[in-house]
Write a protein that holds these residues in place. Sequence first.
Motif: not given
Length: 436
Positions: A140-147, A160-166, A188-196
């Motif tokens: 979650q934190n690495l995705a937000n940093l990328v965004a 916004q793709i990474v921050y919000t709906w992906l 499922a949240v963990v897996v989805a955030m990792t892929i995002a």
Amino acid sequence: MSLDRIATLRRLYGGSLVTTATRLIDVPCRYGMHLLIALRLSLEEVGAFYIVFGALMVASGLGRLGIDRAVTREMARLLAAHDTAGARQVLRRAAAQVALLSLLLTAGAMAAAWPLAAWVMHKPAMAPLFMIGALAIVPQNLANLVAGALAGLHRVTQSQIVYTWLWPGLFCVIAVVLPLTDAVALFAVVVAMTIATIVGAVMLLRDLPPAGTPATPATSLLGTGLSLFSLELVQLLISAAPPFILGALAPTDEVGLYAIAWRVVLVIYMFVSGVASMMSPRFARLYVLDDRIGLKREAGRALGFALALALGPILVVTLWPERILQLFGPHFAPAAPALRILLIGQLAAALTTTTPELLGMTGYARSLLHINTLAALILIGGLTVLCPWFGAQGAAIATTATMLINAAGTSFMAQRKLGFVPLTALFAEGRRARLA
């Protein structure tokens, strides 16, 4: 309408419309996620999921401490000065800091899972759920940093793709093929955030400009981030503290009712936060260029755009709250009073769209810190007092009071420090357009 007028509108709002259209994908993705949870879990499981999910959101925020927002500001500032080497240096330092903080926080959350479930929530069976939720902190934190970095590069749509709906969209795909329980939903949240995170990193590396001029002296990302994080912390607390405190002080069913009511009003917040995210790097750039007139115009236009998007959903939810809640299931209809209360706070947030970001991106983050500290105290105090007596409605009252205080405080400070607020800037822009 003349061709010149059409060209002007396209120049002013064309990019925002593209980004907003992309952001609208958030509706089926995020609300598909919440609908799946509401329809396929019992009311008690819904409450348990949102207790852990809310705690995860706050914990992940503590694992980045606003560094992602500081990266947005610093990269936008450095690229405006054509310092691509400095921008790359900022990104490297931010990635190292966020990764370290997140790993430490994950270890702490794992260790605290059982005491938190047994002694605070008085629900020992929730300990495994807290442990699963802790696994999402790093991605979650690495995705937000990328965004945040993508926003600093002015790649707002990708941000916004990474921050919000992906990740909610990926969650829906995973949840459809699995037998859903509260534990499976969190996994499922963990897996989805990792892929995002992986997808976002690929987009960032593709768009990152090559190093050019020598780097300027480095600024403190953590110091800047902490000031900006005060705004995010209040947003996280508004989203996460009510279900958590409700879970500790009231039946889990009340958590489920409040959680779904809050998810409904987040349709409005989606537009507000989306416009604010688009404008943050623009505010930083205009401030560096000392373009105060442009800053005021952009703030007014952004507010007008946000209101055009948000007022329709506000009206719909105001007129038919019970009918909308029943889309999630007939047992959520009792959340209608809480939903009506929450709408008041969302209207205040809509009318002050971009005001906190305006302060944060123009060097007044410390003023935000004072306002948000007061707002956080009001939220926690209100929840502690009201939740045992009024359940979901008490949580809604405390949340709305917090949003009203935040809106009033940021508006007062923007007027004092910058000489305008977005609402008056919108009126001025309207008068200018009529005279033109």
